[in-house]
Enzyme design. Sequence first.
Site, PDB file in Angstrom:
ATOM      1  N   HIS A   9      20.370  26.615  40.185  1.00 25.93           N
ATOM      2  CA  HIS A   9      20.597  25.656  39.101  1.00 25.93           C
ATOM      3  C   HIS A   9      21.153  26.302  37.834  1.00 25.93           C
ATOM      4  O   HIS A   9      21.811  25.643  37.046  1.00 25.93           O
ATOM      5  CB  HIS A   9      19.303  24.904  38.796  1.00 25.93           C
ATOM      6  CG  HIS A   9      18.142  25.808  38.540  1.00 25.93           C
ATOM      7  ND1 HIS A   9      17.447  26.410  39.580  1.00 25.93           N
ATOM      8  CD2 HIS A   9      17.575  26.243  37.399  1.00 25.93           C
ATOM      9  CE1 HIS A   9      16.498  27.165  39.069  1.00 25.93           C
ATOM     10  NE2 HIS A   9      16.558  27.084  37.755  1.00 25.93           N
ATOM     11  N   HIS A  99      33.328  52.026  48.219  1.00 24.61           N
ATOM     12  CA  HIS A  99      32.377  53.040  48.684  1.00 24.61           C
ATOM     13  C   HIS A  99      31.260  52.486  49.549  1.00 24.61           C
ATOM     14  O   HIS A  99      30.719  53.215  50.383  1.00 24.61           O
ATOM     15  CB  HIS A  99      31.756  53.767  47.495  1.00 24.61           C
ATOM     16  CG  HIS A  99      32.736  54.616  46.747  1.00 24.61           C
ATOM     17  ND1 HIS A  99      32.336  55.548  45.817  1.00 24.61           N
ATOM     18  CD2 HIS A  99      34.092  54.676  46.770  1.00 24.61           C
ATOM     19  CE1 HIS A  99      33.397  56.151  45.302  1.00 24.61           C
ATOM     20  NE2 HIS A  99      34.476  55.627  45.862  1.00 24.61           N
ATOM     21  N   ARG A 133      33.983  59.597  54.302  1.00 23.29           N
ATOM     22  CA  ARG A 133      32.616  60.007  53.953  1.00 23.29           C
ATOM     23  C   ARG A 133      31.757  58.818  53.557  1.00 23.29           C
ATOM     24  O   ARG A 133      30.543  58.838  53.715  1.00 23.29           O
ATOM     25  CB  ARG A 133      32.625  61.056  52.861  1.00 23.29           C
ATOM     26  CG  ARG A 133      33.011  60.546  51.491  1.00 23.29           C
ATOM     27  CD  ARG A 133      32.930  61.661  50.439  1.00 23.29           C
ATOM     28  NE  ARG A 133      33.022  61.136  49.107  1.00 23.29           N
ATOM     29  CZ  ARG A 133      34.144  61.068  48.401  1.00 23.29           C
ATOM     30  NH1 ARG A 133      35.272  61.511  48.915  1.00 23.29           N
ATOM     31  NH2 ARG A 133      34.135  60.578  47.182  1.00 23.29           N
TER      32      ARG A 133
END
Length: 151
Positions: A9, A99, A133
């Site tokens: 809301h 990332h 990575r």
Amino acid sequence: MRIAIAADHNAVSMKRRLSAWLAERGHHIDDRGVHDAGEVADYPTLCADIGHRVVDREDDFGVILGGSGCGEQIAANKVRGVRATLCHCVFTAEIARAHNDANVLVMGAKVVAPDLAERILTVWLGTGFKGGRHQLRVDQISAIERGESPA
């Protein structure tokens, strides 16, 4: 792109604005509620709905709007496979996608101005996951979700 969007809301006005803004840019909007600022909503239900829709690939991404966004982020991240990020600036939106491969964006309507929310959405939707990575770290997060060691 199919984007599921929900607001409690506190953020109905922002949801309306962002839904129209996204639709103008060619996105299919899956409005999951609430639809009236007078309709008090328990945000965990909305967050679970959005999270499941994203994880089940019914929608590509999710956007959840609340007052601060704090509780919404916590609730959404309880759904296995959801990587919900609370963004109050463009930098965190970019990093969350690049990332962390975030798949649900959470914003607080009492914290983020509508113009900034549009800029955050632009960057968040326009940033791809870098992988490499970073994929290892996302995999480690998934391991934690499964109750396994991240190492």
